[in-house]
Design a protein around this motif. Structure first.
Motif, PDB file in Angstrom:
ATOM      1  N   VAL A 103       0.879  -1.054  -0.117  1.00 20.56           N
ATOM      2  CA  VAL A 103       0.080   0.188   0.050  1.00 20.56           C
ATOM      3  C   VAL A 103       1.081   1.192   0.044  1.00 20.56           C
ATOM      4  O   VAL A 103       0.696   2.140  -0.939  1.00 20.56           O
ATOM      5  CB  VAL A 103      -0.911  -0.200   1.185  1.00 20.56           C
ATOM      6  N   PHE A 104       1.803   1.182   0.712  1.00 23.23           N
ATOM      7  CA  PHE A 104       2.596   2.481   0.792  1.00 23.23           C
ATOM      8  C   PHE A 104       3.548   2.768  -0.644  1.00 23.23           C
ATOM      9  O   PHE A 104       3.378   3.842  -1.104  1.00 23.23           O
ATOM     10  CB  PHE A 104       3.851   2.140   1.917  1.00 23.23           C
ATOM     11  N   ILE A 105       3.927   1.611  -1.001  1.00 23.60           N
ATOM     12  CA  ILE A 105       4.428   1.843  -2.574  1.00 23.60           C
ATOM     13  C   ILE A 105       3.602   2.199  -3.499  1.00 23.60           C
ATOM     14  O   ILE A 105       3.863   3.122  -4.307  1.00 23.60           O
ATOM     15  CB  ILE A 105       5.159   0.475  -3.132  1.00 23.60           C
ATOM     16  N   LEU A 106       2.400   1.926  -3.597  1.00 23.06           N
ATOM     17  CA  LEU A 106       1.225   1.981  -4.511  1.00 23.06           C
ATOM     18  C   LEU A 106       0.845   3.601  -4.318  1.00 23.06           C
ATOM     19  O   LEU A 106       0.663   3.961  -5.252  1.00 23.06           O
ATOM     20  CB  LEU A 106       0.111   1.094  -4.449  1.00 23.06           C
ATOM     21  N   LEU A 107       0.893   3.774  -3.078  1.00 20.42           N
ATOM     22  CA  LEU A 107       0.360   5.550  -2.789  1.00 20.42           C
ATOM     23  C   LEU A 107       1.623   6.382  -3.240  1.00 20.42           C
ATOM     24  O   LEU A 107       1.157   7.343  -3.895  1.00 20.42           O
ATOM     25  CB  LEU A 107       0.067   5.452  -1.314  1.00 20.42           C
ATOM     26  N   GLN A 108       2.823   6.110  -2.977  1.00 16.17           N
ATOM     27  CA  GLN A 108       3.979   6.661  -3.490  1.00 16.17           C
ATOM     28  C   GLN A 108       3.997   6.920  -5.039  1.00 16.17           C
ATOM     29  O   GLN A 108       4.211   7.913  -5.565  1.00 16.17           O
ATOM     30  CB  GLN A 108       5.257   6.030  -2.855  1.00 16.17           C
ATOM     31  N   GLU A 114       0.343  10.894 -10.672  1.00 13.84           N
ATOM     32  CA  GLU A 114      -0.716  11.908 -10.725  1.00 13.84           C
ATOM     33  C   GLU A 114      -0.338  13.270 -10.739  1.00 13.84           C
ATOM     34  O   GLU A 114      -0.801  14.006 -11.430  1.00 13.84           O
ATOM     35  CB  GLU A 114      -1.593  11.655  -9.361  1.00 13.84           C
ATOM     36  N   SER A 115       0.813  13.433  -9.913  1.00  9.94           N
ATOM     37  CA  SER A 115       1.475  14.881 -10.304  1.00  9.94           C
ATOM     38  C   SER A 115       2.045  15.169 -11.454  1.00  9.94           C
ATOM     39  O   SER A 115       2.086  16.281 -11.730  1.00  9.94           O
ATOM     40  CB  SER A 115       2.414  15.104  -9.080  1.00  9.94           C
ATOM     41  N   VAL A 116       2.517  14.082 -12.164  1.00  5.59           N
ATOM     42  CA  VAL A 116       3.063  14.205 -13.447  1.00  5.59           C
ATOM     43  C   VAL A 116       2.023  14.497 -14.263  1.00  5.59           C
ATOM     44  O   VAL A 116       2.198  15.499 -15.078  1.00  5.59           O
ATOM     45  CB  VAL A 116       3.898  12.916 -13.694  1.00  5.59           C
ATOM     46  N   TYR A 117       1.049  13.674 -14.302  1.00  7.04           N
ATOM     47  CA  TYR A 117      -0.391  14.101 -15.129  1.00  7.04           C
ATOM     48  C   TYR A 117      -0.754  15.601 -14.935  1.00  7.04           C
ATOM     49  O   TYR A 117      -1.257  16.185 -15.809  1.00  7.04           O
ATOM     50  CB  TYR A 117      -1.221  13.212 -14.984  1.00  7.04           C
ATOM     51  N   ARG A 118      -0.911  15.836 -13.686  1.00  5.96           N
ATOM     52  CA  ARG A 118      -1.329  17.258 -13.476  1.00  5.96           C
ATOM     53  C   ARG A 118      -0.675  18.396 -13.829  1.00  5.96           C
ATOM     54  O   ARG A 118      -0.947  19.359 -14.274  1.00  5.96           O
ATOM     55  CB  ARG A 118      -1.699  17.336 -11.582  1.00  5.96           C
TER      56      ARG A 118
END
Length: 126
Positions: A103-108, A114-118
């Motif tokens: 979960v930690f890796i997936l969230l990171q 997401e920030s790259v797309y945004r």
């Protein structure tokens, strides 16, 4: 050397006379939980579509019901109930650690993508 398995589930609230009855009882419980998941997945009640801790309430219900099913499959069908406390803890804590790590890796990684797309640019390069 064979030994008798415990013939109850739900911490002794539901008792059976034989191993066969216990298997059918656990199967009935798992079928009931799966039926609830299927009905919720088909109808998707609007009440459960609100955001709860960053995710839809319906998704949280699916996660909780899946964990309940995994617990009973492991506890009864894989006979973890009859094992020593040390082995049970080793199996459970290893799984808990690996799931938390995943979960930690997936969230990171998800947050970075997401920030790259945004923002349209690479924030950090590995």
């Amino acid at each position: 050397m064979a030994h008798e398995h415990k013939l109850e589930i739900f911490r002794g609230l539901w008792k059976f006379k034989s191993n066969t009855q216990k298997i059918w009882g656990v199967l009935a419980f798992l079928t009931f939980v799966t039926a609830i998941e299927v009905v919720l997945g088909i109808y998707k009640p609007e009440v459960l579509m609100g955001n709860v801790l960053g995710m839809k309430g319906l998704n949280w219900i699916f996660i909780i019901l899946t964990i309940v099913k995994a617990y009973y499959i492991t506890w009864d069908f894989m006979h973890m109930r009859d094992e020593t406390k040390g082995l049970r803890r080793a199996v459970v804590w290893t799984g808990v650690f690996l799931i938390c790590y995943l979960v930690f890796i997936l969230l990171q990684e998800g947050g970075y993508v997401e920030s790259v797309y945004r923002n349209g640019f690479i924030k950090r390069d590995f």
